[in-house]
Design a protein around this motif. Structure first.
Motif, PDB file in Angstrom:
ATOM      1  N   CYS A 140     -16.059  -1.819  46.872  1.00  0.00           N
ATOM      2  CA  CYS A 140     -16.368  -3.812  46.807  1.00  0.00           C
ATOM      3  C   CYS A 140     -15.507  -3.605  45.557  1.00  0.00           C
ATOM      4  CB  CYS A 140     -17.959  -4.175  46.894  1.00  0.00           C
ATOM      5  SG  CYS A 140     -18.448  -5.630  47.341  1.00  0.00           S
ATOM      6  N   SER A 141     -16.393  -5.185  44.278  1.00  0.00           N
ATOM      7  CA  SER A 141     -15.953  -5.473  43.237  1.00  0.00           C
ATOM      8  C   SER A 141     -16.935  -6.684  43.297  1.00  0.00           C
ATOM      9  CB  SER A 141     -14.681  -7.084  43.132  1.00  0.00           C
ATOM     10  OG  SER A 141     -14.414  -7.407  42.405  1.00  0.00           O
ATOM     11  N   ILE A 142     -17.337  -6.682  41.560  1.00  0.00           N
ATOM     12  CA  ILE A 142     -17.695  -7.233  41.257  1.00  0.00           C
ATOM     13  C   ILE A 142     -18.025  -9.388  42.240  1.00  0.00           C
ATOM     14  CG2 ILE A 142     -18.905  -6.397  38.647  1.00  0.00           C
ATOM     15  CD1 ILE A 142     -16.421  -8.441  37.511  1.00  0.00           C
ATOM     16  N   ALA A 143     -17.079  -9.692  42.084  1.00  0.00           N
ATOM     17  CA  ALA A 143     -16.414 -10.902  42.411  1.00  0.00           C
ATOM     18  C   ALA A 143     -17.376 -11.127  44.039  1.00  0.00           C
ATOM     19  CB  ALA A 143     -14.999 -11.221  43.315  1.00  0.00           C
ATOM     20  N   PRO A 147     -19.014 -16.450  44.080  1.00  0.00           N
ATOM     21  CA  PRO A 147     -17.439 -16.933  44.818  1.00  0.00           C
ATOM     22  C   PRO A 147     -17.248 -17.601  43.319  1.00  0.00           C
ATOM     23  CG  PRO A 147     -19.596 -18.069  46.395  1.00  0.00           C
ATOM     24  CD  PRO A 147     -19.959 -17.344  44.548  1.00  0.00           C
ATOM     25  N   THR A 148     -15.312 -16.886  43.213  1.00  0.00           N
ATOM     26  CA  THR A 148     -14.893 -16.775  42.559  1.00  0.00           C
ATOM     27  C   THR A 148     -13.424 -17.460  42.808  1.00  0.00           C
ATOM     28  OG1 THR A 148     -15.300 -14.412  41.848  1.00  0.00           O
ATOM     29  CG2 THR A 148     -13.377 -15.787  40.951  1.00  0.00           C
ATOM     30  N   PRO A 149     -13.696 -19.376  41.756  1.00  0.00           N
ATOM     31  CA  PRO A 149     -12.686 -20.169  42.452  1.00  0.00           C
ATOM     32  C   PRO A 149     -11.445 -19.180  41.458  1.00  0.00           C
ATOM     33  CG  PRO A 149     -14.773 -21.484  41.547  1.00  0.00           C
ATOM     34  CD  PRO A 149     -14.864 -19.692  41.742  1.00  0.00           C
ATOM     35  N   ASN A 150     -10.630 -19.421  42.316  1.00  0.00           N
ATOM     36  CA  ASN A 150      -9.272 -19.455  41.999  1.00  0.00           C
ATOM     37  C   ASN A 150      -8.833 -18.054  42.939  1.00  0.00           C
ATOM     38  OD1 ASN A 150      -7.507 -21.279  40.578  1.00  0.00           O
ATOM     39  ND2 ASN A 150      -8.842 -21.354  39.206  1.00  0.00           N
ATOM     40  N   MET A 151      -9.828 -17.284  43.285  1.00  0.00           N
ATOM     41  CA  MET A 151      -9.695 -15.974  44.305  1.00  0.00           C
ATOM     42  C   MET A 151     -10.914 -16.316  45.346  1.00  0.00           C
ATOM     43  SD  MET A 151      -9.156 -12.930  41.745  1.00  0.00           S
ATOM     44  CE  MET A 151      -7.989 -11.917  42.499  1.00  0.00           C
ATOM     45  N   SER A 152     -10.751 -17.358  45.675  1.00  0.00           N
ATOM     46  CA  SER A 152     -12.545 -17.502  46.943  1.00  0.00           C
ATOM     47  C   SER A 152     -12.077 -16.962  48.486  1.00  0.00           C
ATOM     48  CB  SER A 152     -11.942 -18.820  47.002  1.00  0.00           C
ATOM     49  OG  SER A 152     -10.531 -19.411  47.882  1.00  0.00           O
ATOM     50  N   VAL A 153     -10.746 -16.641  48.693  1.00  0.00           N
ATOM     51  CA  VAL A 153     -10.794 -15.609  50.180  1.00  0.00           C
ATOM     52  C   VAL A 153     -10.863 -13.982  49.450  1.00  0.00           C
ATOM     53  CG1 VAL A 153      -9.201 -14.849  50.838  1.00  0.00           C
ATOM     54  CG2 VAL A 153      -9.135 -16.947  50.946  1.00  0.00           C
ATOM     55  N   TYR A 154     -10.268 -13.842  47.983  1.00  0.00           N
ATOM     56  CA  TYR A 154     -10.828 -12.549  48.347  1.00  0.00           C
ATOM     57  C   TYR A 154     -12.324 -12.177  47.966  1.00  0.00           C
ATOM     58  CZ  TYR A 154     -11.096  -8.126  45.590  1.00  0.00           C
ATOM     59  OH  TYR A 154     -11.781  -6.897  44.318  1.00  0.00           O
ATOM     60  N   SER A 155     -12.763 -13.332  47.287  1.00  0.00           N
ATOM     61  CA  SER A 155     -14.487 -12.771  46.650  1.00  0.00           C
ATOM     62  C   SER A 155     -15.409 -12.829  47.600  1.00  0.00           C
ATOM     63  CB  SER A 155     -14.920 -13.589  45.502  1.00  0.00           C
ATOM     64  OG  SER A 155     -14.742 -15.213  45.945  1.00  0.00           O
ATOM     65  N   PRO A 184     -16.553  -2.506  41.264  1.00  0.00           N
ATOM     66  CA  PRO A 184     -15.930  -2.053  40.038  1.00  0.00           C
ATOM     67  C   PRO A 184     -16.055  -3.490  39.428  1.00  0.00           C
ATOM     68  CG  PRO A 184     -14.916  -0.823  41.598  1.00  0.00           C
ATOM     69  CD  PRO A 184     -15.993  -1.833  42.281  1.00  0.00           C
ATOM     70  N   CYS A 185     -15.624  -4.062  37.505  1.00  0.00           N
ATOM     71  CA  CYS A 185     -15.446  -4.748  37.417  1.00  0.00           C
ATOM     72  C   CYS A 185     -13.685  -4.431  36.695  1.00  0.00           C
ATOM     73  CB  CYS A 185     -16.229  -4.305  35.596  1.00  0.00           C
ATOM     74  SG  CYS A 185     -16.099  -3.243  34.682  1.00  0.00           S
ATOM     75  N   PRO A 186     -13.050  -5.034  36.182  1.00  0.00           N
ATOM     76  CA  PRO A 186     -11.758  -5.052  35.788  1.00  0.00           C
ATOM     77  C   PRO A 186     -11.493  -4.021  35.367  1.00  0.00           C
ATOM     78  CG  PRO A 186     -11.966  -6.975  34.914  1.00  0.00           C
ATOM     79  CD  PRO A 186     -13.354  -6.465  35.076  1.00  0.00           C
ATOM     80  N   MET A 187     -10.059  -3.353  36.123  1.00  0.00           N
ATOM     81  CA  MET A 187      -9.369  -2.107  35.281  1.00  0.00           C
ATOM     82  C   MET A 187      -7.964  -1.883  35.504  1.00  0.00           C
ATOM     83  SD  MET A 187     -11.619   0.958  38.514  1.00  0.00           S
ATOM     84  CE  MET A 187     -11.207  -0.385  40.242  1.00  0.00           C
ATOM     85  N   ASP A 188      -7.864  -1.008  34.842  1.00  0.00           N
ATOM     86  CA  ASP A 188      -5.730  -1.377  34.584  1.00  0.00           C
ATOM     87  C   ASP A 188      -5.692  -0.280  35.734  1.00  0.00           C
ATOM     88  OD1 ASP A 188      -5.923  -2.848  32.454  1.00  0.00           O
ATOM     89  OD2 ASP A 188      -6.359  -1.287  31.279  1.00  0.00           O
ATOM     90  N   THR A 189      -5.017  -1.069  36.679  1.00  0.00           N
ATOM     91  CA  THR A 189      -4.368  -0.483  38.540  1.00  0.00           C
ATOM     92  C   THR A 189      -3.549  -1.698  38.501  1.00  0.00           C
ATOM     93  OG1 THR A 189      -6.401  -1.270  40.260  1.00  0.00           O
ATOM     94  CG2 THR A 189      -7.137   1.040  38.604  1.00  0.00           C
ATOM     95  N   THR A 231     -22.633  -0.560  39.398  1.00  0.00           N
ATOM     96  CA  THR A 231     -21.914  -1.285  38.832  1.00  0.00           C
ATOM     97  C   THR A 231     -21.287  -0.887  37.880  1.00  0.00           C
ATOM     98  OG1 THR A 231     -22.745  -3.403  40.132  1.00  0.00           O
ATOM     99  CG2 THR A 231     -21.588  -3.594  38.252  1.00  0.00           C
ATOM    100  N   GLY A 232     -20.560  -0.505  37.259  1.00  0.00           N
ATOM    101  CA  GLY A 232     -20.306  -0.085  35.452  1.00  0.00           C
ATOM    102  C   GLY A 232     -20.192  -0.986  34.733  1.00  0.00           C
ATOM    103  N   LYS A 233     -20.706  -0.984  33.531  1.00  0.00           N
ATOM    104  CA  LYS A 233     -21.005  -1.338  32.184  1.00  0.00           C
ATOM    105  C   LYS A 233     -22.197  -2.461  32.462  1.00  0.00           C
ATOM    106  CE  LYS A 233     -16.405  -0.917  30.597  1.00  0.00           C
ATOM    107  NZ  LYS A 233     -16.848  -0.846  28.786  1.00  0.00           N
ATOM    108  N   VAL A 234     -22.783  -2.756  31.178  1.00  0.00           N
ATOM    109  CA  VAL A 234     -24.261  -3.486  30.945  1.00  0.00           C
ATOM    110  C   VAL A 234     -23.919  -4.461  31.496  1.00  0.00           C
ATOM    111  CG1 VAL A 234     -25.865  -4.471  29.730  1.00  0.00           C
ATOM    112  CG2 VAL A 234     -25.161  -1.546  29.691  1.00  0.00           C
ATOM    113  N   LEU A 235     -23.469  -4.747  30.679  1.00  0.00           N
ATOM    114  CA  LEU A 235     -22.609  -6.600  30.858  1.00  0.00           C
ATOM    115  C   LEU A 235     -22.489  -7.180  32.385  1.00  0.00           C
ATOM    116  CD1 LEU A 235     -21.899  -9.620  30.218  1.00  0.00           C
ATOM    117  CD2 LEU A 235     -18.825  -8.697  30.345  1.00  0.00           C
ATOM    118  N   TYR A 236     -21.715  -6.391  33.365  1.00  0.00           N
ATOM    119  CA  TYR A 236     -21.426  -6.344  34.262  1.00  0.00           C
ATOM    120  C   TYR A 236     -23.357  -6.159  35.824  1.00  0.00           C
ATOM    121  CZ  TYR A 236     -16.865  -7.223  33.073  1.00  0.00           C
ATOM    122  OH  TYR A 236     -15.641  -7.125  32.433  1.00  0.00           O
TER     123      TYR A 236
END
Length: 257
Positions: A140-143, A147-155, A184-189, A231-236
């Motif tokens: 899945c994703s933190i998205a 809802p995430t504007p500018n990634m509306s369909v993805y989220s 996941p939160c952002p990853m370098d993939t 969900t990784g990291k305390v912030l997320y």
């Protein structure tokens, strides 16, 4: 023989899942890799070399999961092999960055087809072969949380995956099969370059990253322990809680990228 099924196996995260499972779960004797880009499964390794690296039997199914005939091919393979699926990793998916009106229609419904329709199909096809004590990891994703504007369909597609995962987990408890939504939160993939985010100056590029290896390790082990979400990291983790407590209209001011 207990086996693992991984979709999106040509991506970095899919390959990390395979390597981690092979390294830490010796009971898994076979892998099924489902990927559109057969030549990208573990670089340019041929199936024989792939088997040597993982020290496991490996079946590569080079399929485009946005096409109906792919589901028929997976069903036929499973009917023939009758696999004992211990782990199902639904990792195939992608996103596109940009205003809704600016993204080509084929990209919009491509995200819906791969992120939602294909995930649903593969999960249902695999279910008859899932063993008690097994687990399904839906990527899945933190998205999914807001809802995430500018990634509306993805989220929106990831919100579907999040909801499906939780409902399916409830349905499958009596069978002893767990379902975990890994967010996941952002990853370098390569997700960033495919989405068109890597080269853009957005707030996304300043968010804390997490290592794919950590996401893989935590999600597999927590899935097998019966957990519902990772969900990784305390912030997320805090963000996930806030998404339950605060109006999304407030939070979307923060999620706009």
């Amino acid at each position: 023989m207990p086996c693992a099924v991984i979709t999106g196996a040509s991506s970095g995260l899919g390959q990390e899942y395979a390597r981690y499972i092979a390294r830490t779960h010796p009971e898994i004797d076979r892998f099924y890799f489902i990927a559109r880009r057969e030549e990208r499964v573990f670089g340019h390794l041929a199936p024989l070399a792939l088997k040597r690296e993982l020290r496991r039997d490996a079946v590569i199914l080079p399929l485009d999961l946005t096409q109906d005939e792919s589901y028929a091919a997976i069903s036929a393979q499973f009917r023939k092999d009758k696999p004992e699926i211990r782990l199902l990793i639904c990792n195939a998916g992608y996103g596109k960055y940009g205003a809704f009106a600016s993204i080509p229609l084929e990209e919009q419904y491509g995200m819906v087809d791969l992120n939602c329709r294909a995930l649903t199909a593969v999960t249902q096809i695999a279910l008859p072969y899932m063993q008690k004590g097994g687990a399904i990891v839906e990527v899945c994703s933190i998205a999914a949380f807001v809802p995430t504007p500018n990634m509306s369909v993805y989220s929106s597609t990831k919100a579907y995956v999040f909801s499906l995962s939780k409902a399916l987990r409830c349905e499958l408890k009596s069978r002893g099969v767990n379902v975990l939504a890994v967010c996941p939160c952002p990853m370098d993939t390569e997700f960033l370059s495919i989405a068109g985010i890597a080269e853009k100056k957005t707030s996304f590029n300043h968010l804390p990253r997490i290592q794919p290896e950590l996401v893989v390790r935590k999600s597999v082990e927590r899935a097998l322990k019966g957990k519902a979400v990772y969900t990784g990291k305390v912030l997320y983790k805090v963000y996930r809680v806030l998404a339950k407590l605060l109006p999304h209209n407030w939070l979307m001011k923060l999620t706009t990228i």
